[in-house]
Design a protein around this motif. Structure first.
Motif, PDB file in Angstrom:
ATOM      1  N   PHE A   1      62.221  46.821  21.939  1.00  0.00           N
ATOM      2  CA  PHE A   1      61.031  46.825  21.059  1.00  0.00           C
ATOM      3  C   PHE A   1      60.393  48.116  20.942  1.00  0.00           C
ATOM      4  N   GLY A   2      60.151  48.790  22.305  1.00  0.00           N
ATOM      5  CA  GLY A   2      59.440  49.996  22.076  1.00  0.00           C
ATOM      6  C   GLY A   2      60.280  51.038  21.662  1.00  0.00           C
TER       7      GLY A   2
ATOM      8  N   ASN B   1      54.056  47.654  28.040  1.00  0.00           N
ATOM      9  CA  ASN B   1      54.099  48.063  29.517  1.00  0.00           C
ATOM     10  C   ASN B   1      53.510  46.866  30.481  1.00  0.00           C
ATOM     11  N   THR B   2      52.126  46.641  30.049  1.00  0.00           N
ATOM     12  CA  THR B   2      51.565  45.424  30.791  1.00  0.00           C
ATOM     13  C   THR B   2      52.324  44.075  31.061  1.00  0.00           C
ATOM     14  N   ALA B   3      52.928  43.991  29.829  1.00  0.00           N
ATOM     15  CA  ALA B   3      53.746  42.596  29.845  1.00  0.00           C
ATOM     16  C   ALA B   3      55.025  42.772  30.706  1.00  0.00           C
ATOM     17  N   ALA B   4      55.614  44.065  30.793  1.00  0.00           N
ATOM     18  CA  ALA B   4      56.921  44.136  31.268  1.00  0.00           C
ATOM     19  C   ALA B   4      56.340  44.194  33.193  1.00  0.00           C
ATOM     20  N   TRP B   5      55.453  44.776  33.444  1.00  0.00           N
ATOM     21  CA  TRP B   5      54.890  44.761  34.751  1.00  0.00           C
ATOM     22  C   TRP B   5      54.462  43.378  35.268  1.00  0.00           C
ATOM     23  N   MET B   6      53.901  42.582  34.322  1.00  0.00           N
ATOM     24  CA  MET B   6      53.377  41.399  34.736  1.00  0.00           C
ATOM     25  C   MET B   6      54.598  40.426  35.091  1.00  0.00           C
ATOM     26  N   VAL B   7      55.703  40.371  34.164  1.00  0.00           N
ATOM     27  CA  VAL B   7      56.951  39.791  34.312  1.00  0.00           C
ATOM     28  C   VAL B   7      57.618  39.993  35.690  1.00  0.00           C
ATOM     29  N   ARG B   8      57.800  41.256  35.989  1.00  0.00           N
ATOM     30  CA  ARG B   8      58.473  41.981  37.025  1.00  0.00           C
ATOM     31  C   ARG B   8      57.633  41.337  38.359  1.00  0.00           C
ATOM     32  N   GLU B   9      56.326  41.571  38.371  1.00  0.00           N
ATOM     33  CA  GLU B   9      55.129  41.138  39.608  1.00  0.00           C
ATOM     34  C   GLU B   9      55.646  39.484  39.711  1.00  0.00           C
ATOM     35  N   ARG B  10      55.537  38.778  38.562  1.00  0.00           N
ATOM     36  CA  ARG B  10      56.037  37.346  38.689  1.00  0.00           C
ATOM     37  C   ARG B  10      57.246  36.831  39.460  1.00  0.00           C
ATOM     38  N   SER B  11      58.360  37.704  38.799  1.00  0.00           N
ATOM     39  CA  SER B  11      59.735  37.451  39.372  1.00  0.00           C
ATOM     40  C   SER B  11      59.879  37.746  40.891  1.00  0.00           C
ATOM     41  N   MET B  12      59.214  38.814  41.321  1.00  0.00           N
ATOM     42  CA  MET B  12      59.488  39.328  42.688  1.00  0.00           C
ATOM     43  C   MET B  12      59.524  38.292  43.839  1.00  0.00           C
ATOM     44  N   PRO B  13      58.240  37.408  43.579  1.00  0.00           N
ATOM     45  CA  PRO B  13      58.436  36.135  44.831  1.00  0.00           C
ATOM     46  C   PRO B  13      59.372  35.288  44.395  1.00  0.00           C
ATOM     47  N   GLU B  14      59.854  35.078  43.394  1.00  0.00           N
ATOM     48  CA  GLU B  14      60.990  34.127  43.264  1.00  0.00           C
ATOM     49  C   GLU B  14      62.247  34.882  43.785  1.00  0.00           C
TER      50      GLU B  14
ATOM     51  N   THR C   1      47.993  51.286  21.725  1.00  0.00           N
ATOM     52  CA  THR C   1      47.571  49.826  22.212  1.00  0.00           C
ATOM     53  C   THR C   1      48.984  48.997  22.239  1.00  0.00           C
ATOM     54  N   LEU C   2      49.663  49.155  21.547  1.00  0.00           N
ATOM     55  CA  LEU C   2      51.173  48.070  21.541  1.00  0.00           C
ATOM     56  C   LEU C   2      52.009  48.582  22.544  1.00  0.00           C
ATOM     57  N   ALA C   3      52.027  49.889  22.994  1.00  0.00           N
ATOM     58  CA  ALA C   3      52.624  50.414  24.133  1.00  0.00           C
ATOM     59  C   ALA C   3      52.160  50.148  25.378  1.00  0.00           C
ATOM     60  N   ILE C   4      50.940  50.030  25.255  1.00  0.00           N
ATOM     61  CA  ILE C   4      50.201  49.672  26.799  1.00  0.00           C
ATOM     62  C   ILE C   4      50.573  48.094  26.958  1.00  0.00           C
ATOM     63  N   LEU C   5      50.337  47.097  25.810  1.00  0.00           N
ATOM     64  CA  LEU C   5      50.523  45.895  25.864  1.00  0.00           C
ATOM     65  C   LEU C   5      51.917  45.540  26.356  1.00  0.00           C
TER      66      LEU C   5
ATOM     67  N   LEU D   1      43.157  57.265   8.562  1.00  0.00           N
ATOM     68  CA  LEU D   1      44.363  56.141   8.564  1.00  0.00           C
ATOM     69  C   LEU D   1      45.607  56.645   9.604  1.00  0.00           C
ATOM     70  N   ALA D   2      45.740  57.842   9.679  1.00  0.00           N
ATOM     71  CA  ALA D   2      47.081  58.105  10.715  1.00  0.00           C
ATOM     72  C   ALA D   2      46.374  58.079  12.007  1.00  0.00           C
ATOM     73  N   LEU D   3      45.029  58.485  12.461  1.00  0.00           N
ATOM     74  CA  LEU D   3      44.473  57.880  13.712  1.00  0.00           C
ATOM     75  C   LEU D   3      44.554  56.339  14.114  1.00  0.00           C
ATOM     76  N   GLY D   4      44.126  55.653  12.925  1.00  0.00           N
ATOM     77  CA  GLY D   4      43.882  54.318  13.297  1.00  0.00           C
ATOM     78  C   GLY D   4      45.297  53.562  13.443  1.00  0.00           C
ATOM     79  N   LEU D   5      46.389  53.972  12.696  1.00  0.00           N
ATOM     80  CA  LEU D   5      47.582  53.510  13.130  1.00  0.00           C
ATOM     81  C   LEU D   5      48.051  54.056  14.295  1.00  0.00           C
ATOM     82  N   GLY D   6      47.680  55.213  14.718  1.00  0.00           N
ATOM     83  CA  GLY D   6      48.299  55.829  16.209  1.00  0.00           C
ATOM     84  C   GLY D   6      47.581  55.120  17.125  1.00  0.00           C
ATOM     85  N   ILE D   7      46.489  54.666  16.994  1.00  0.00           N
ATOM     86  CA  ILE D   7      45.590  53.757  17.975  1.00  0.00           C
ATOM     87  C   ILE D   7      46.351  52.447  18.257  1.00  0.00           C
ATOM     88  N   VAL D   8      46.829  51.993  17.372  1.00  0.00           N
ATOM     89  CA  VAL D   8      47.549  50.477  17.387  1.00  0.00           C
ATOM     90  C   VAL D   8      48.858  50.626  18.013  1.00  0.00           C
ATOM     91  N   LEU D   9      49.655  51.770  17.539  1.00  0.00           N
ATOM     92  CA  LEU D   9      50.742  52.101  18.359  1.00  0.00           C
ATOM     93  C   LEU D   9      50.719  52.332  19.793  1.00  0.00           C
TER      94      LEU D   9
END
Length: 240
Positions: A164-165, A219-232, A213-217, A203-211
């Motif tokens: 998706f990235g 990576n955060t989701a990937a990190w959370m999934v990895r952390e939750r899968s490690m104990p299992e 933010t999306l990248a941060i979200l 407009l360019a900066l507004g869209l850049g901010i969204v992009l």
């Protein structure tokens, strides 16, 4: 510095005021990206699983090819899709050039090798761990693929996020096959390139901010999934 600050202020004003033009671009981008990733998963997940469990002549060459396609130049993909979908091309009768459908196809071609290669790596490691157990239970290689994909779902989710990235950051291919047409095929990345050239930094900066933010979200989701899968994984005694 004053111009940059003013640009960011105008960008946040557009975002907070829910500017129709800006959010229309964001909505189309997410629609195209999600559709491309979904199509890539339909192809890449089973193909990667099959490459992990089956052994056949030419398998290594196919794996090398798929890994190489992960770095496929987007403009080359866009050019090939353009030639295929143009009026004189073999698929010109579909009349989908310069439509979101053409953009989805181009992005799916770019994302599928990523999903396939990462799925193959993840599933192959699980196959080595569970092969004897699955075989003793009478499971064939074909039946083992869904089991391995389900067991490795946490790691595979990270692979899907990587795809998706790639789709979200794509510019070259979607400009060629989509045409960057206002209210029709204009995505965040193509709009940023266009509006920056026009000097419409808000407009360019507004869209850049969204992009960003999306990248941060993502990576955060990937990190959370990895952390939750490690104990299992630790409980099962599997190094994932």
């Amino acid at each position: 510095m004053t111009d940059i600050a003013a640009g960011f202020a105008a960008a946040f004003q557009l975002l907070l005021s829910f500017d129709a033009g800006l959010w229309e671009i964001i909505a189309l981008s997410l629609e195209v990206n999600l559709a491309a990733v979904f199509l890539s998963c339909l192809i890449g997940l089973p193909l990667g699983g099959a490459l992990a469990v089956y052994r056949f002549r030419g398998r290594k060459a196919l794996i090398i090819l798929i890994n190489a396609l992960m770095g496929l130049p987007p403009v080359v993909v866009g050019l090939m899709i353009y030639l295929m979908l143009s009026r004189s091309g073999p698929l010109g009768s579909l009349n989908i050039l310069f439509t979101p459908g053409a953009m989805i196809i181009a992005q799916a071609i770019l994302v599928t090798p990523i999903v396939t290669a990462l799925t193959r790596q993840i599933t192959e490691a699980l196959w080595l761990d569970y092969r004897e157990q699955l075989t003793s239970l009478g499971s064939s290689r074909m039946r083992a693929i869904p089991t391995l994909l389900w067991d490795g779902r946490a790691a595979l989710f990270t692979a899907v996020l990587a795809g998706f990235g790639r789709a979200a950051a794509e510019v070259g291919a979607v400009i060629i096959v989509g045409g960057n047409i206002a209210h029709h095929t204009r995505t965040m990345t193509t709009a940023i390139a266009l509006e920056t050239g026009r000097g419409n930094l808000a407009l360019a900066l507004g869209l850049g901010i969204v992009l960003v933010t999306l990248a941060i979200l993502l990576n955060t989701a990937a990190w959370m999934v990895r952390e939750r899968s490690m104990p299992e994984a630790a409980l099962l005694g599997v190094d994932r």
